[in-house]
Enzyme design. Sequence first.
Site, PDB file in Angstrom:
ATOM      1  N   SER A   1       0.855  -1.191   0.000  1.00 37.20           N
ATOM      2  CA  SER A   1       0.000   0.000   0.000  1.00 37.20           C
ATOM      3  C   SER A   1       0.886   1.234   0.000  1.00 37.20           C
ATOM      4  O   SER A   1       1.765   1.375   0.856  1.00 37.20           O
ATOM      5  CB  SER A   1      -0.863  -0.004   1.256  1.00 37.20           C
TER       6      SER A   1
ATOM      7  N   HIS B   1      -1.288  -1.254  -4.249  1.00 34.26           N
ATOM      8  CA  HIS B   1      -2.564  -0.963  -3.592  1.00 34.26           C
ATOM      9  C   HIS B   1      -2.672   0.547  -3.366  1.00 34.26           C
ATOM     10  O   HIS B   1      -1.801   1.149  -2.726  1.00 34.26           O
ATOM     11  CB  HIS B   1      -2.596  -1.716  -2.262  1.00 34.26           C
TER      12      HIS B   1
ATOM     13  N   ASP C   1      -4.851   3.495  -1.767  1.00 40.78           N
ATOM     14  CA  ASP C   1      -5.911   3.789  -0.808  1.00 40.78           C
ATOM     15  C   ASP C   1      -6.518   5.153  -1.109  1.00 40.78           C
ATOM     16  O   ASP C   1      -5.889   6.184  -0.899  1.00 40.78           O
ATOM     17  CB  ASP C   1      -5.334   3.794   0.616  1.00 40.78           C
TER      18      ASP C   1
ATOM     19  N   MET D   1      -9.100   7.909  -0.149  1.00 45.61           N
ATOM     20  CA  MET D   1      -9.858   8.322   1.045  1.00 45.61           C
ATOM     21  C   MET D   1     -10.418   9.723   0.838  1.00 45.61           C
ATOM     22  O   MET D   1      -9.714  10.602   0.323  1.00 45.61           O
ATOM     23  CB  MET D   1      -8.955   8.317   2.271  1.00 45.61           C
TER      24      MET D   1
ATOM     25  N   HIS E   1      -8.511   0.843  -3.615  1.00 38.96           N
ATOM     26  CA  HIS E   1      -9.418   0.593  -2.485  1.00 38.96           C
ATOM     27  C   HIS E   1     -10.104   1.914  -2.168  1.00 38.96           C
ATOM     28  O   HIS E   1      -9.473   2.846  -1.663  1.00 38.96           O
ATOM     29  CB  HIS E   1      -8.564   0.084  -1.305  1.00 38.96           C
TER      30      HIS E   1
ATOM     31  N   MET F   1     -12.138   4.171  -0.097  1.00 40.55           N
ATOM     32  CA  MET F   1     -12.738   4.423   1.218  1.00 40.55           C
ATOM     33  C   MET F   1     -13.442   5.768   1.113  1.00 40.55           C
ATOM     34  O   MET F   1     -12.984   6.784   1.641  1.00 40.55           O
ATOM     35  CB  MET F   1     -11.638   4.426   2.292  1.00 40.55           C
TER      36      MET F   1
ATOM     37  N   MET G   1     -11.227  -6.043   5.971  1.00 40.44           N
ATOM     38  CA  MET G   1     -10.328  -5.108   6.652  1.00 40.44           C
ATOM     39  C   MET G   1      -9.929  -5.688   8.005  1.00 40.44           C
ATOM     40  O   MET G   1     -10.797  -6.140   8.768  1.00 40.44           O
ATOM     41  CB  MET G   1     -11.017  -3.745   6.866  1.00 40.44           C
TER      42      MET G   1
ATOM     43  N   GLY H   1      -8.625   3.882   7.341  1.00 42.04           N
ATOM     44  CA  GLY H   1      -8.341   5.309   7.523  1.00 42.04           C
ATOM     45  C   GLY H   1      -6.855   5.616   7.625  1.00 42.04           C
ATOM     46  O   GLY H   1      -6.406   6.633   7.116  1.00 42.04           O
TER      47      GLY H   1
ATOM     48  N   GLY I   1      -0.286   1.694   9.641  1.00 42.99           N
ATOM     49  CA  GLY I   1       0.464   1.552  10.887  1.00 42.99           C
ATOM     50  C   GLY I   1      -0.358   1.142  12.100  1.00 42.99           C
ATOM     51  O   GLY I   1       0.118   1.253  13.223  1.00 42.99           O
TER      52      GLY I   1
ATOM     53  N   ASP J   1      -6.270  -6.542   4.781  1.00 44.54           N
ATOM     54  CA  ASP J   1      -5.615  -5.234   4.711  1.00 44.54           C
ATOM     55  C   ASP J   1      -5.640  -4.590   6.090  1.00 44.54           C
ATOM     56  O   ASP J   1      -6.713  -4.427   6.680  1.00 44.54           O
ATOM     57  CB  ASP J   1      -6.385  -4.364   3.697  1.00 44.54           C
ATOM     58  N   GLY J   2      -4.451  -4.240   6.574  1.00 45.51           N
ATOM     59  CA  GLY J   2      -4.338  -3.549   7.856  1.00 45.51           C
ATOM     60  C   GLY J   2      -3.525  -4.368   8.840  1.00 45.51           C
ATOM     61  O   GLY J   2      -3.935  -5.475   9.215  1.00 45.51           O
ATOM     62  N   GLY J   3      -2.347  -3.858   9.196  1.00 46.50           N
ATOM     63  CA  GLY J   3      -1.506  -4.545  10.183  1.00 46.50           C
ATOM     64  C   GLY J   3      -0.937  -5.854   9.677  1.00 46.50           C
ATOM     65  O   GLY J   3      -0.512  -6.694  10.472  1.00 46.50           O
TER      66      GLY J   3
ATOM     67  N   GLY K   1       1.341  -2.109   4.204  1.00 43.82           N
ATOM     68  CA  GLY K   1       1.800  -0.730   4.051  1.00 43.82           C
ATOM     69  C   GLY K   1       3.094  -0.519   4.800  1.00 43.82           C
ATOM     70  O   GLY K   1       4.183  -0.537   4.222  1.00 43.82           O
ATOM     71  N   SER K   2       2.975  -0.335   6.121  1.00 44.98           N
ATOM     72  CA  SER K   2       4.185  -0.010   6.886  1.00 44.98           C
ATOM     73  C   SER K   2       5.196  -1.145   6.881  1.00 44.98           C
ATOM     74  O   SER K   2       6.395  -0.887   6.972  1.00 44.98           O
ATOM     75  CB  SER K   2       3.826   0.402   8.314  1.00 44.98           C
TER      76      SER K   2
END
Length: 358
Positions: free
Chosen positions: A11, A34, A36, A38, A67, A69, A138, A143, A146, A176-178, A198-199
């Site tokens: 991401s 990816h 994002d 927003m 994606h 959002m 998710m 939003g 990290g 997606d996420g963490g 991402g991170s």
Amino acid sequence: MGTADLQITPSILNADPGALGAEVARIPSADLVHVDVMDNHFVPNLTFGPAMVESLARSASQPLDCHLMIEDPDRWAPAYVEAGGTSITFHVEAAAAPVRLAREIRAAGGRAGMALRPATPVEPYADLLGELDLLLVMTVEPGFGGQKFLDLCLPKVRRARQLADERGVELRLQVDGGVSLETIGRCAEAGADTFVAGSAVYGADDPDAMYAVVERERRYRVARVPDGVVEVRTITDAYVVGTRLRLREVRHADGHVERKLGHKVRLGDGPAEVACTNLYLDDVEWHLLADLPARRLRKTRHLVRRDGLLVAVDEHEDGTLVAEIDDGETASSYVPDWLEVLEDVSDDEAWTGAGLAR
Ligand SMILES: O=C(CO)[C@@H](O)[C@H](O)COP(=O)(O)O
């Protein structure tokens, strides 16, 4: 799992927003990028719009996985296909008519994705899965990058895979996420096959190294195993049919066993230069993947260290010996005399592991 082809999708939310073209160029081994999107309404953050997607689509070599959002995706999603997005994922919580929207995205030439926030159950949408190419579960509140991975979403991943399988629906199941080296195994075990990170990618010193090391391998048929053997290992490889994935089990002389999943992407026309990514697997992960349809190859690897060179000499079951020299980042053509080369087979597909596997 519905498909054997696992994908990691970085991401760019966590990349430098002022240099996105350059940031994407730092991850040439990624299968997809990816993006994002927003709108500061559906989520409390503001990022890219169609113009940015259009510009990225021009410069990136990978397909863009957008994606959204955003509120009112029914109105805005088709613009992202037009801008060059390959897959367009809308949030079901924001869509007024998800079936119509998925069909519109597909009709416009995009792949239709639908996302669920952590508190949105999958069951009400079971009959809609056939309209989708991708379902995104998710694993953080959308939003921001990290955030900490929410383990409580894993049962939903498992149920989503089960619902799709029961209906004979082939879709990508994305998380997606963490997602990180610590959490990705649990996601795969639950049935996810596409991992947004991402991170974990852009936080690394070398983002592309999170994916791949470049191997420049020369291969030679040789007459005998030279002096200088420092270790002997038994290797069993399984090349998963129809994919670029290789499962490898290495039995070391001291008895310990190493199991990994490798992904090999060719960087040139032939087999000599590849970007290779490895994930080390625990028992649960290994047994989950070990029964995939695959062509297999068993060999004894003699590691020879001599004159500052490390050469792997593979002894195949029919007695043939193939030596591999990995030049890493720097191409070379030096071949020591003591290797007793019979033939250079570096460009011969038949002598690659995949070519020899049965
Ligand atoms: O959609 C989102 C956040 O809403 C993600 O795509 C994040 O950008 C992933 O970042 P990490 O959690 O992997 O840092």
